[in-house]
Write an enzyme that holds these catalytic residues in place. Sequence first.
Site, short mmCIF file in Angstrom:
data_model
loop_
_atom_site.label_atom_id
_atom_site.label_comp_id
_atom_site.label_asym_id
_atom_site.label_seq_id
_atom_site.Cartn_x
_atom_site.Cartn_y
_atom_site.Cartn_z
N MET A 1 77.42 61.34 44.88
CA MET A 1 77.66 62.35 43.87
C MET A 1 78.25 61.67 42.65
O MET A 1 78.90 60.65 42.79
CB MET A 1 78.62 63.42 44.39
CG MET A 1 78.08 64.23 45.54
SD MET A 1 76.67 65.21 45.11
CE MET A 1 77.46 66.67 44.49
N PRO A 2 78.14 62.20 41.48
CA PRO A 2 77.45 63.45 41.19
C PRO A 2 75.93 63.27 41.14
O PRO A 2 75.43 62.16 41.02
CB PRO A 2 77.99 63.85 39.82
CG PRO A 2 78.41 62.56 39.19
CD PRO A 2 78.83 61.67 40.32
N PHE A 3 75.24 64.38 41.23
CA PHE A 3 73.78 64.43 41.14
C PHE A 3 73.44 65.29 39.94
O PHE A 3 73.85 66.46 39.89
CB PHE A 3 73.19 65.02 42.42
CG PHE A 3 71.69 65.12 42.39
CD1 PHE A 3 70.92 64.11 42.90
CD2 PHE A 3 71.06 66.22 41.84
CE1 PHE A 3 69.53 64.19 42.87
CE2 PHE A 3 69.69 66.31 41.81
CZ PHE A 3 68.92 65.29 42.33
N VAL B 1 73.78 59.84 40.43
CA VAL B 1 72.31 59.93 40.53
C VAL B 1 71.83 60.85 39.41
O VAL B 1 72.32 61.96 39.24
CB VAL B 1 71.89 60.51 41.90
CG1 VAL B 1 70.38 60.69 41.95
CG2 VAL B 1 72.38 59.62 43.02
#
Length: 95
Positions: free
Chosen positions: A29-31, A69
């Site tokens: 994370m984060p995405f 990501v």
Amino acid sequence: MRIASRAGGGLDVGVRLPVFIVDQEVPTMPFVNIKITPDGATPEKKAELIAGVTALLRDTLGKNPATTVVVIDVVETDNWGIGGETVTARRAKAP
């Protein structure tokens, strides 16, 4: 796994399923998912978006760039609707 045939016999079938191992020490994370139309979306501009969003999350929230990501989905204007009509149709009506 046993699969019965019409004749009442059986067939042994080996089933292999993918195994995903998630390292609990490395969060994913984060995405961030960005959806854009193809207008001006060159590979260079998409790379700028990825770098910029990653830097923004690092600088604003202290997120680790190594676990950030970013996915960019390029959506054709015929597949994007606003107010009940496609973006293609809306653009065709614009002055």
